[in-house]
Enzyme design. Structure first.
Site, PDB file in Angstrom:
ATOM      1  N   GLU A  32      24.944 -11.642 -50.310  1.00 53.82           N
ATOM      2  CA  GLU A  32      24.881 -13.108 -50.359  1.00 53.82           C
ATOM      3  C   GLU A  32      24.117 -13.595 -51.598  1.00 53.82           C
ATOM      4  O   GLU A  32      24.472 -14.605 -52.187  1.00 53.82           O
ATOM      5  CB  GLU A  32      24.245 -13.669 -49.083  1.00 53.82           C
ATOM      6  N   GLN A  37      26.902 -18.485 -56.854  1.00 49.96           N
ATOM      7  CA  GLN A  37      27.449 -18.916 -58.154  1.00 49.96           C
ATOM      8  C   GLN A  37      28.316 -17.852 -58.816  1.00 49.96           C
ATOM      9  O   GLN A  37      28.565 -17.925 -60.019  1.00 49.96           O
ATOM     10  CB  GLN A  37      26.323 -19.267 -59.160  1.00 49.96           C
ATOM     11  N   LEU A  75      25.555 -10.501 -64.390  1.00 49.85           N
ATOM     12  CA  LEU A  75      25.815 -11.398 -63.257  1.00 49.85           C
ATOM     13  C   LEU A  75      25.285 -12.814 -63.501  1.00 49.85           C
ATOM     14  O   LEU A  75      25.734 -13.770 -62.876  1.00 49.85           O
ATOM     15  CB  LEU A  75      25.180 -10.843 -61.968  1.00 49.85           C
ATOM     16  N   GLY A  76      24.291 -12.932 -64.412  1.00 52.43           N
ATOM     17  CA  GLY A  76      23.737 -14.259 -64.703  1.00 52.43           C
ATOM     18  C   GLY A  76      22.811 -14.754 -63.593  1.00 52.43           C
ATOM     19  O   GLY A  76      22.633 -14.087 -62.568  1.00 52.43           O
ATOM     20  N   TYR A 115      21.246 -21.895 -46.766  1.00 56.88           N
ATOM     21  CA  TYR A 115      22.569 -21.282 -46.736  1.00 56.88           C
ATOM     22  C   TYR A 115      22.460 -19.766 -46.512  1.00 56.88           C
ATOM     23  O   TYR A 115      23.094 -19.210 -45.620  1.00 56.88           O
ATOM     24  CB  TYR A 115      23.360 -21.560 -48.035  1.00 56.88           C
ATOM     25  N   ASP A 133      28.595 -23.117 -47.580  1.00 55.35           N
ATOM     26  CA  ASP A 133      28.759 -22.904 -49.027  1.00 55.35           C
ATOM     27  C   ASP A 133      29.909 -23.768 -49.537  1.00 55.35           C
ATOM     28  O   ASP A 133      30.479 -24.574 -48.780  1.00 55.35           O
ATOM     29  CB  ASP A 133      28.969 -21.418 -49.340  1.00 55.35           C
ATOM     30  N   CYS A 187      42.520 -22.207 -48.273  1.00 59.67           N
ATOM     31  CA  CYS A 187      42.180 -23.608 -48.559  1.00 59.67           C
ATOM     32  C   CYS A 187      41.518 -23.661 -49.941  1.00 59.67           C
ATOM     33  O   CYS A 187      40.351 -24.025 -50.094  1.00 59.67           O
ATOM     34  CB  CYS A 187      41.261 -24.157 -47.462  1.00 59.67           C
TER      35      CYS A 187
HETATM   36  S1  SF4 Z   1      45.774 -27.164 -43.644  1.00 54.11           S
HETATM   37 FE1  SF4 Z   1      45.540 -27.030 -45.837  1.00 54.11          FE
HETATM   38  S2  SF4 Z   1      43.980 -28.515 -46.366  1.00 54.11           S
HETATM   39 FE2  SF4 Z   1      43.875 -28.191 -44.164  1.00 54.11          FE
HETATM   40  S3  SF4 Z   1      42.287 -26.660 -43.895  1.00 54.11           S
HETATM   41 FE3  SF4 Z   1      44.244 -25.611 -43.997  1.00 54.11          FE
HETATM   42  S4  SF4 Z   1      44.563 -25.050 -46.147  1.00 54.11           S
HETATM   43 FE4  SF4 Z   1      42.925 -26.592 -46.038  1.00 54.11          FE
END
Ligand code: SF4
Length: 335
Positions: A32, A37, A75-76, A115, A133, A187
């Site tokens: 973690e 970053q 890694l910075g 976090y 995060d 997502c």
């Molecule tokens: S449906 Fe699309 S926008 Fe909604 S949580 Fe899933 S990937 Fe993200």
């Protein structure tokens, strides 16, 4: 939220990352900290090497500072590893080398914020603590159609409480990893793969076609730009370096550099400090981008005519540039 669907999706689809195969809190903590970053693909080889070199908290606590910095060179954000070193010493001294088990104790470790403490508590100990995060912020903002600016702390805190309410009804070690994985692989910031998403049925952003508008993140301030004259100072088969004491890149080795656009001016200023150098070769111009800063470095090799041995620059064998922990901004300079 469709927690069951999310957790089942994670168990069937997650990437088999080396640090996701364990619940060992030491490994979870190291991973973690490294992931702060930093992209997963970048972290993977570093993590394996780091665990080989420092297999437990005792080895890490007793580690030589230069060896520790060398092992994470590239890694910075090196401050996190200085704190990691301090935290390892604290675990040995105050917790007898046993990784702390309560949220309060974990949060008391240097370099561990809300976090990271939440991630360790949920992943290693299966305790319901939120770990919010960037990935989780994106998934929740879209799923719940929250259009608050997530650069503002009070909005992130509000979202953290929402995540906390969700995790108490979930299997914490799966839920935290599932949300991180969903944000990283499905997502995604651009072009999310909604048709493969286990949360699609009740996702507000999907229903209203708002994926590209969420999360709301106001623009960051423009990066400050600094021009440096950077000197590779040679004295036959030796070279002068200095170990940084400034907060940025602290303890990393650097070539001496000066905020200026004129080599002549720098040489003139150094002469006043009893350091006389003779230009040998222009090694080129380099740029290094930090989060809030851009360095433009005009790099010269120079030869020592006279060195003030009381200066902050220290002489090393020329080859030690390869073995000392060096800031990547300077590691990339071709000599
Ligand atoms: S449906 Fe699309 S926008 Fe909604 S949580 Fe899933 S990937 Fe993200």
């Amino acid at each position: 939220m469709d927690i069951n669907k999310l957790e089942t999706w994670y168990q069937e689809n997650h990437r088999k990352l080396v640090f996701r195969k364990t619940k060992e809190p030491y490994y979870i903590w190291v991973s973690e900290i490294m992931l702060q970053q930093t992209q997963v693909d970048t972290v993977l080889p570093f993590f394996s090497r780091f665990i080989e070199t420092f297999p437990d908290v005792f080895t890490l606590a007793n580690a030589d500072e230069d060896l520790l910095h060398k092992s994470v060179e590239g890694l910075g954000y090196y401050r996190r590893f200085r704190y990691m070193h301090l935290a390892a010493k604290k675990i040995v001294e105050e917790f007898n080398g046993i990784f702390p088990k309560t949220y309060k104790e974990v949060l008391s470790l240097p370099g561990v914020g809300k976090y990271t403490a939440g991630a360790i508590m949920s992943i290693a100990y299966n305790q319901p603590y939120s770990a919010l995060d960037g990935n989780v912020i994106r998934v929740l903002s879209r799923y719940l159609n929250i259009d608050d600016d997530m650069r503002i702390e009070k909005h992130r805190k509000k979202l953290d409480l929402i995540n906390q309410d969700i995790i108490v009804n979930a299997t914490p070690y799966i839920y935290t990893q599932a949300m991180m994985e969903l944000g990283a692989t499905i997502c995604k910031p651009k072009n999310p793969l909604c048709d493969a998403c286990p949360l699609q049925v009740h996702c507000q952003a999907f229903a209203n076609d708002l994926q590209s508008k969420l999360p709301v993140l106001s623009k960051l301030k423009k990066q400050k730009e600094i021009n440096y004259i950077t000197l590779v100072i040679r004295d036959k088969d030796q070279i002068y370096l200095y170990k940084r004491t400034e907060e940025l890149l602290k303890n990393m080795y650097m070539y001496p550099q000066f905020e200026s656009e004129s080599l002549q001016q720098v040489l003139f200023d150094l002469e006043a400090q009893n350091i006389i150098l003779e230009p040998v070769e222009h090694l080129g111009q380099y740029k290094h981008v930090f989060t809030h800063l851009i360095w433009y470095m005009d790099v010269y090799e120079v030869r020592v005519i006279q060195m003030n041995e009381q200066s902050i620059y220290e002489k090393y064998p020329y080859q030690s540039v390869k073995t000392l922990p060096m800031a990547i901004a300077h590691r990339k300079i071709k000599r």
